[in-house]
Scaffold this motif. Structure first.
Motif, PDB file in Angstrom:
ATOM      1  N   SER A 175       0.808  -1.221   0.000  1.00 33.50           N
ATOM      2  CA  SER A 175       0.000   0.000   0.000  1.00 33.50           C
ATOM      3  C   SER A 175       0.841   1.269   0.000  1.00 33.50           C
ATOM      4  N   ASP A 176       2.016   1.242   0.649  1.00 37.19           N
ATOM      5  CA  ASP A 176       2.872   2.438   0.655  1.00 37.19           C
ATOM      6  C   ASP A 176       3.321   2.778  -0.756  1.00 37.19           C
ATOM      7  N   SER A 177       3.694   1.752  -1.515  1.00 36.37           N
ATOM      8  CA  SER A 177       4.103   1.980  -2.899  1.00 36.37           C
ATOM      9  C   SER A 177       2.922   2.426  -3.751  1.00 36.37           C
ATOM     10  N   GLU A 178       1.764   1.849  -3.526  1.00 39.43           N
ATOM     11  CA  GLU A 178       0.577   2.212  -4.303  1.00 39.43           C
ATOM     12  C   GLU A 178       0.228   3.685  -4.116  1.00 39.43           C
ATOM     13  N   ALA A 179       0.486   4.222  -2.930  1.00 38.82           N
ATOM     14  CA  ALA A 179       0.136   5.617  -2.649  1.00 38.82           C
ATOM     15  C   ALA A 179       0.892   6.582  -3.557  1.00 38.82           C
ATOM     16  N   VAL A 180       2.098   6.193  -3.980  1.00 39.47           N
ATOM     17  CA  VAL A 180       2.868   7.048  -4.876  1.00 39.47           C
ATOM     18  C   VAL A 180       2.152   7.181  -6.220  1.00 39.47           C
ATOM     19  N   GLY A 181       1.393   6.151  -6.597  1.00 42.29           N
ATOM     20  CA  GLY A 181       0.643   6.212  -7.846  1.00 42.29           C
ATOM     21  C   GLY A 181      -0.356   7.350  -7.868  1.00 42.29           C
ATOM     22  N   LYS A 182      -0.987   7.636  -6.737  1.00 40.19           N
ATOM     23  CA  LYS A 182      -1.952   8.740  -6.679  1.00 40.19           C
ATOM     24  C   LYS A 182      -1.249  10.081  -6.892  1.00 40.19           C
ATOM     25  N   ILE A 183      -0.055  10.207  -6.335  1.00 38.11           N
ATOM     26  CA  ILE A 183       0.732  11.420  -6.573  1.00 38.11           C
ATOM     27  C   ILE A 183       1.085  11.524  -8.052  1.00 38.11           C
ATOM     28  N   MET A 184       1.487  10.394  -8.649  1.00 37.74           N
ATOM     29  CA  MET A 184       1.852  10.382 -10.057  1.00 37.74           C
ATOM     30  C   MET A 184       0.654  10.710 -10.947  1.00 37.74           C
ATOM     31  N   ASP A 185      -0.539  10.198 -10.601  1.00 33.09           N
ATOM     32  CA  ASP A 185      -1.740  10.506 -11.385  1.00 33.09           C
ATOM     33  C   ASP A 185      -2.023  12.009 -11.387  1.00 33.09           C
ATOM     34  N   THR A 186      -1.872  12.655 -10.239  1.00 29.58           N
ATOM     35  CA  THR A 186      -2.083  14.094 -10.150  1.00 29.58           C
ATOM     36  C   THR A 186      -1.053  14.839 -10.998  1.00 29.58           C
ATOM     37  N   PHE A 187       0.179  14.357 -10.977  1.00 26.71           N
ATOM     38  CA  PHE A 187       1.253  14.948 -11.784  1.00 26.71           C
ATOM     39  C   PHE A 187       0.933  14.830 -13.276  1.00 26.71           C
ATOM     40  N   ILE A 188       0.502  13.654 -13.724  1.00 28.41           N
ATOM     41  CA  ILE A 188       0.231  13.408 -15.144  1.00 28.41           C
ATOM     42  C   ILE A 188      -0.904  14.291 -15.651  1.00 28.41           C
ATOM     43  N   LYS A 189      -1.909  14.540 -14.813  1.00 27.93           N
ATOM     44  CA  LYS A 189      -3.045  15.376 -15.241  1.00 27.93           C
ATOM     45  C   LYS A 189      -2.598  16.785 -15.614  1.00 27.93           C
ATOM     46  N   GLY A 190      -1.472  17.211 -15.090  1.00 26.82           N
ATOM     47  CA  GLY A 190      -0.980  18.546 -15.418  1.00 26.82           C
ATOM     48  C   GLY A 190      -0.602  18.724 -16.866  1.00 26.82           C
ATOM     49  N   PHE A 191      -0.262  17.627 -17.549  1.00 26.58           N
ATOM     50  CA  PHE A 191       0.169  17.727 -18.943  1.00 26.58           C
ATOM     51  C   PHE A 191      -0.990  18.041 -19.889  1.00 26.58           C
ATOM     52  N   SER A 192      -2.224  17.829 -19.452  1.00 25.87           N
ATOM     53  CA  SER A 192      -3.373  18.148 -20.303  1.00 25.87           C
ATOM     54  C   SER A 192      -4.284  19.171 -19.635  1.00 25.87           C
ATOM     55  N   ALA A 193      -3.771  19.855 -18.612  1.00 24.30           N
ATOM     56  CA  ALA A 193      -4.564  20.853 -17.890  1.00 24.30           C
ATOM     57  C   ALA A 193      -4.297  22.253 -18.443  1.00 24.30           C
ATOM     58  N   VAL A 194      -5.205  23.179 -18.143  1.00 21.02           N
ATOM     59  CA  VAL A 194      -4.964  24.589 -18.476  1.00 21.02           C
ATOM     60  C   VAL A 194      -3.727  25.039 -17.694  1.00 21.02           C
ATOM     61  N   PRO A 195      -2.677  25.509 -18.390  1.00 16.84           N
ATOM     62  CA  PRO A 195      -1.377  25.752 -17.729  1.00 16.84           C
ATOM     63  C   PRO A 195      -1.322  27.058 -16.929  1.00 16.84           C
ATOM     64  N   ILE A 196      -2.210  27.179 -15.957  1.00 14.77           N
ATOM     65  CA  ILE A 196      -2.195  28.326 -15.049  1.00 14.77           C
ATOM     66  C   ILE A 196      -2.086  27.790 -13.632  1.00 14.77           C
ATOM     67  N   ASN A 197      -1.091  28.245 -12.900  1.00 14.75           N
ATOM     68  CA  ASN A 197      -0.850  27.750 -11.549  1.00 14.75           C
ATOM     69  C   ASN A 197      -1.634  28.583 -10.537  1.00 14.75           C
ATOM     70  N   LEU A 198      -2.788  28.043 -10.119  1.00 15.81           N
ATOM     71  CA  LEU A 198      -3.575  28.685  -9.069  1.00 15.81           C
ATOM     72  C   LEU A 198      -3.427  27.955  -7.743  1.00 15.81           C
ATOM     73  N   GLY A 199      -2.558  26.968  -7.705  1.00 15.00           N
ATOM     74  CA  GLY A 199      -2.349  26.208  -6.486  1.00 15.00           C
ATOM     75  C   GLY A 199      -3.357  25.095  -6.306  1.00 15.00           C
ATOM     76  N   PHE A 200      -4.643  25.445  -6.375  1.00 13.36           N
ATOM     77  CA  PHE A 200      -5.706  24.472  -6.104  1.00 13.36           C
ATOM     78  C   PHE A 200      -6.228  23.810  -7.384  1.00 13.36           C
ATOM     79  N   ASN A 201      -5.853  24.334  -8.559  1.00  9.71           N
ATOM     80  CA  ASN A 201      -6.368  23.754  -9.807  1.00  9.71           C
ATOM     81  C   ASN A 201      -5.468  22.601 -10.262  1.00  9.71           C
TER      82      ASN A 201
END
Length: 455
Positions: A175-201
């Motif tokens: 489970s500890d290793s699996e938790a890193v996947g959630k961080i990675m999923d959030t990171f990957i979503k940035g590549f197709s997101a509107v590129p404005i850093n509002l912190g919460f978006n």
């Protein structure tokens, strides 16, 4: 008088400005066609190929861009006389990859660093990693056997976070290793997101995830320097160039971030598609199972045993050709005015090559919308035109092809062996249409009933 060169290398008079630009559309003012690309990246390239042909213009991320599709066009795009990756990618991509990683480099520094990184992906290195893959496979196969029915995409995400964690930073499954996947999923979503850093978006969260991952990798580097391990990070720490050069810690953490990102997403998508394919094509599953029983029916695996699984390798290649996994390469920048097929390619513009669309050209792959592993039989594979099969980029190994290309093949084979030795599965009622993610997968996540195989 300055002389230009055309694609065939012939000298041409400097009337290149009289040549027409490729067909295409710049889209809306300022934003161009960026929203259309972000909405469905695979449809974007497919639709414009159909409308304009294998070379067309567009406007993405605030810049005019030329798109190249097909083996010949892809080969032209790889010519470093005309194109460079340096400062070629959009600012959000460079920021997410922390400004300095292989996909963002070109020239001598790229070659030096690529050759160091390739030392971790040589055939002899894979024998170190295969036991890690098998350990992860055993952990999750036991879990799936108990579950009986589950959504495989969800499970593969967990497994591949665990596996990437084990291969790149030396962690154990769980489970500890699996938790890193959630961080990675959030990171990957940035590549197709509107590129404005509002912190919460989405983009702001992706940058925070990037920083967390860089710190996580930094800690792993320090641990490996104190206590060496049998993983990719250890190989990269000890890699030496012909001139004795090494990767600095800053370079190493950025390259591991890039590789971790590519491996995690590449692993879970490819494995999901492997399981989908075998379920949908029982005749392919039966033949693959027969080959596994003949050459790898029991015992530990290694590269020598895996290399005997020729048909299974054909399946892994066709999976990466057939399905919409990678839409396009990273971006490049046009270094000098040039021409292709009598079209003007202006200096300073962006450039990119279509990957999935290139591998679906009917002139090269007959019936491209049919799944046919036989098209990758050794004798047929050898006759393919250069840069027609480009699932992870084209050109030379020390160029801009993904260094982990062979690792995907090895992982798919290892997992297929362990699945086909003992298990079978069937698809449950569900929506198998693909979503519009950066790396598309079935919308309902591949729901299956899983159990022991009985001949």
């Amino acid at each position: 008088m300055q002389i230009q060169k055309n694609f065939q290398g012939k000298d041409t008079e400097p009337n290149i400005n009289s040549k027409p630009l490729p067909p295409g559309s710049f889209g809306l003012p300022l934003i161009g066609e960026t929203i259309a690309l972000a909405w469905d990246i695979h449809s974007f390239y497919r639709q414009r190929l159909k409308k304009y042909g294998p070379v067309f213009k567009t406007h993405l991320f605030g810049k005019p861009v030329i798109v190249f599709i097909g083996p010949e066009a892809f080969t032209f795009f790889l010519n470093q006389e005309y194109f460079t990756r340096e400062n070629g990618n959009p600012q959000p991509v460079r920021e997410l990859l922390d400004w300095d990683a292989l996909p963002l480099l070109d020239g001598e520094e790229h070659r030096r660093r690529k050759r160091l990184i390739l030392q971790a992906f040589m055939p002899q290195a894979f024998d170190k990693y295969i036991p890690v893959m098998e350990q992860n496979a055993a952990y999750y196969l036991e879990r799936w056997e108990k579950l009986g029915s589950f959504t495989w995409l969800t499970e593969y995400r967990k497994m591949c976070a665990s596996l990437s964690n084990a291969l790149f930073v030396g962690q154990t499954p769980g489970s500890d290793s699996e938790a890193v996947g959630k961080i990675m999923d959030t990171f990957i979503k940035g590549f197709s997101a509107v590129p404005i850093n509002l912190g919460f978006n989405a983009y702001g969260k992706a940058l925070k995830s990037r920083d967390w991952l860089l710190d996580y990798i930094n800690r792993a580097i320090a641990q490996h320097q104190e206590q060496p391990q049998q993983d990719i990070l250890e190989v990269l720490l000890t890699a030496r160039g012909e001139d004795g050069s090494t990767l600095t810690n800053d370079q190493l953490r950025r390259e591991v971030l890039h590789l971790f990102f590519a491996a995690y997403s590449g692993f879970y998508v490819a494995l999901t598609l492997l399981s989908l394919t075998l379920a949908q094509h029982p005749e392919i599953m039966a033949r693959a199972r027969q080959e596994v029983n003949q050459f790898a029916g029991d015992g530990a695996l290694n590269m020598e045993r895996l290399q005997k699984l020729v048909y299974l390798e054909q399946i892994t290649k066709e999976i990466r050709r057939f399905y919409p996994i990678n839409a396009a390469t990273f971006f490049a920048k046009v270094k000098t005015d040039c021409e292709y097929k009598d079209f003007r390619i202006p200096k300073g513009w962006g450039a990119v090559a279509g990957i999935h669309t290139t591998m679906h050209m009917p002139q090269v792959f007959s019936e491209p919308e049919s799944f046919k592993p036989c098209r990758f039989a050794p004798e047929q594979f050898a006759t393919l035109p250069p840069n027609s099969y480009v699932p992870q980029g084209g050109g030379a190994k020390d160029g801009h092809r993904c260094p982990g290309e062979d690792m995907i093949t090895v992982l798919l084979k290892v997992m297929a062996v362990h699945l086909l030795r003992r298990y079978t599965w069937e698809l449950l009622p569900q929506n198998l249409e693909f979503n519009r993610d950066l790396f598309p997968t079935p919308r309902d996540g591949l729901k299956v009933r899983f159990g022991i195989y009985s001949p």
